[in-house]
Design an enzyme around this catalytic site. Sequence first.
Site: not given
Lengths: 598, 598
Positions: A305, A448-450, A455
């Site tokens: 992240r 992407h990656e959350g 978040h």
Amino acid sequence: MRSLLLSRRDLDFLLYEWLDVETLTKRQRYAEHSRDTFDAALELSEQVATKHFAPHRKLSDAHEPQFDGERVTIIDEVKAALDVLAETGIIAAGMDGEVGGMQLPSVVAQACFMWFHAANVGTAAYPFLTIANANLLLAHGSPEQIDTFVRPMLEGRFFGTMCLSEPQAGSSLTDVTTRAEPRDDGTYRLFGNKMWISGGEHDLSENIVHLVLAKIPGGPPGVKGISLFIVPKVLVEPDGSPGERNDVALAGLNHKMGYRGTVNTLLNFGEGRATPGGEPGAVGYLVGEPHQGLAYMFHMMNEARVGVGAGATALGYAGYLHALDYARTRPQGRPVAAKDPAAPQVPIIAHADVKRMLLASKSYVEGGLALILYCGRLLDEERTADDPARRERARVLLEVLTPIAKSWPSQWCLVANDLAIQVHGGYGYTREYDVEQLYRDNRLNAIHEGTHGIHGLDLLGRKVVMDGGVGLTLLREEIGSCVERATAAGGEAAEHAAQLRSAVDRVAAVTRTLWSVDDVEATLANASIYLEAVGHVVVAWLWLEQLLAAGERTGDFYDGKRAAARFFFRYELPRTGPALTLLEGVDRTTLDMRDGWF
Amino acid sequence: MRSLLLSRRDLDFLLYEWLDVETLTKRQRYAEHSRDTFDAALELSEQVATKHFAPHRKLSDAHEPQFDGERVTIIDEVKAALDVLAETGIIAAGMDGEVGGMQLPSVVAQACFMWFHAANVGTAAYPFLTIANANLLLAHGSPEQIDTFVRPMLEGRFFGTMCLSEPQAGSSLTDVTTRAEPRDDGTYRLFGNKMWISGGEHDLSENIVHLVLAKIPGGPPGVKGISLFIVPKVLVEPDGSPGERNDVALAGLNHKMGYRGTVNTLLNFGEGRATPGGEPGAVGYLVGEPHQGLAYMFHMMNEARVGVGAGATALGYAGYLHALDYARTRPQGRPVAAKDPAAPQVPIIAHADVKRMLLASKSYVEGGLALILYCGRLLDEERTADDPARRERARVLLEVLTPIAKSWPSQWCLVANDLAIQVHGGYGYTREYDVEQLYRDNRLNAIHEGTHGIHGLDLLGRKVVMDGGVGLTLLREEIGSCVERATAAGGEAAEHAAQLRSAVDRVAAVTRTLWSVDDVEATLANASIYLEAVGHVVVAWLWLEQLLAAGERTGDFYDGKRAAARFFFRYELPRTGPALTLLEGVDRTTLDMRDGWF
């Protein structure tokens, strides 16, 4: 010529004049390093990125990977660049010497990696996924797994992937349905489909090491039943030589808005295209303990992240530098006070609105860079500080900053890319120039990656309240220390400090208010807005840190830092006012909105 | 099935329940019309746009026009769609019956056109440029020019272009260097290069009518020496049949981020590729008087600018409807308060953050649509109101609103496109879905027909101060009338009214402050921020108008309007607070920024 990718001067300022990275060489882990070795790694990264990655950025955007039903074809320049990178050893920049790594501080390794992101994210994604994969296995894999899979990855012979999402399970990993059936020999057989797998199929490396989340039948429901497996594309014989083809089949490619150089795939595991050992299912090797997959993956995901934020920052930085270069050389129009239409045109950087766009961009990308390197420095502190309390403090701060380090650059450095198009005018909208691609490439980073929304929930729903709110407390202490130093410094720094202190106090009050209502849906309804507001407060703090680091030093570079800090405090931080007011009211407008009303 | 392009229900609400468009049928110009004929035109536009324009939106994005050095090739679907459109007569929707037009009110014609923008801007650009060209010639051309060039354009046989920019003269038209040399027969010969010419070369029509800005040697310097010429691709014989090829040569195509279906060209005039009549130079016919070219062009440009805002709104609207459709059908995750991981997943529209993105988008695109149709209604008032004072009032209001109508949707409806990608997650980032293209297509709108920065200067530097500030005075009166009605209505409308009144008063005070400093550079330094703040205030006003128009009516549609109005007043209008504070301080941060400090 000044680089159009990143500013080495800015990196040096942040690393050496602010973060005192040189002092890390006093610690045992970095004892063999010096400013010279740090500089050499940065220099090498810049050179390789500039000479081997940047030149084919456009080409691989225009000629994205193709799948003809048999093979994935990727333009030759990608493999050529990756081969050069493998030679440099930069892939293992941060890793232990005993596995062949350079054992550089994380903060220096991160700075090195950013050159490649800025030059060509499409190509850089292959090694960076591989690094993430390798770091996870180094932390949780068995010695045998490390020998078999990690060493070839660090040599650049194998590449790695992360296989989390499935068509029905994107943000919601609890809904993963890929199953891993145990076999008597301790291996597993996997069956399922994985979506959005970057680097999932190609001929760039001898083998592809997939790290796959799957459920072992009979395990606990939800995320507690997820385990992690190594599933190589090609099985590896005990002597390291390639064995049978595993049953991992490419089901299709995703064709994207940007990031086109990175092949993105839908993979089928255990569909019977191959039957290794004469048996159905893709052969997988359990990593660590059963049902701990998500915890292992999160260990990697936190790093990934921050890495996403680093990539977003690098792309925004490159966009800013391209816009600056264009603005200095493109003549158009005359000052608003000019009377003579026959006077020569001025470079557009002379127009206040163009300066506004560039100064905004500077405040975003240099602010983003400060945030990313600060996080890198925290990681070094977490790993190598002598005092365990300092390590724990760094760990907690990094936890609370991670959603911000991921999301803030994905939002604001993308704005820098948008402004870079705007500064270029019509030219910026054409593919002849670079800036529209930089925008398209960067647009992925908020997804992407959350996603941004995930978040927001992570920050407000977990990070600021975990362990009795210690995350927010420590963050306030760090900012408070900066406020004190700035107040003592007087002048403009003291003015900024007063503004920052008030913003931080409001964040704390708003956080209390939001958690004082006994309705978690209402508390979290505007979590994204909370994330954005706290992000701006954090970056304002890091601008104040930079202002203090610049001190009384004279020269254009330091004047630029002072101007950008002033911009951020005058134009940006005040944006948090209405956002915090909205949050204070625990606004239910969105929560109460009904489907039928749209 | 609900359309994914625009909402007919919303159009009906704005046209009939708010703007009382039906009352226009009492005016002589529209006496032969009725709500039935308005509805029929809207219905026809929706059908043709849906059936003939939308289906090849993706195809023409993936297969943009190609130039092989001889011909420009455009996919067949484009011509097929344009032929259908020509059949309908919609191209001349707003024009006089005597030239074959439908003589519909502008506000209705604008609503009709928006269906085509929403369906496929790439294809729609050809007829809309032609309409703008034809409108200009109808206003300023000779009867012979109208017969020769306009009638075939309205029949769909000829297409038109606007040739303003040159490689060295984009925003700065004063620097145009194309020259027009007079010939004894009253014609001119043109020599020069024109850049960014949409529709500049193709085989879609029998002829292309270029409207070209050029300077007649010996004329006054700067913009006062610019004249306007008709330069047809193929000369037209007196009987209307095609004659010699004119010396207009395609020098190259621009390949863009989006809007790819519209061929965008660099044209050379008078380079000797053809020599009509055996003489060098492209044959041109002066429109109106010499040296009045920019004034004529501005007449058209004001319409074109509202048209850009209309296109931006339509693209944002389509993005919003696509996102809404996706959010209703995509299951992912569970409510934040849910405990059971085995419970079925919910559609993502159930998540507060997704509702926030959709509600924000709704407030932008429906707000943008209200703004555009309000401007269309003003144009009708300017043209057909009985009372000359009312006509003048409408003219001034339209002048002051034009930079906002161009820029606000280009900024905020683009945000709706960005949010549409975000709502779709990874899927939205792929070209398999529509939303990333809608974003790319819309990104042009903040650039062409005057950049965002240019419109900031237009609003603050001209529109609000012209004629003693009458523009701002009238705008305040209009908003004030709405505030009074809303205050009388009580309840939430009265709360919004108080907030709006305070914002408008601040805008007026800030405008005075900015013009009280005796330094035009400082006054205009933050003109873009002024434009954005005033834009948000104007759209807040139009949301309050919509709330009043909804009145006490019940049902999902009206509840939706109330929720979106609430959203705009709670989440959006407060953003203007810090912006106005900054402007109040006549901030010099950007102005004082030096080149070397970047």
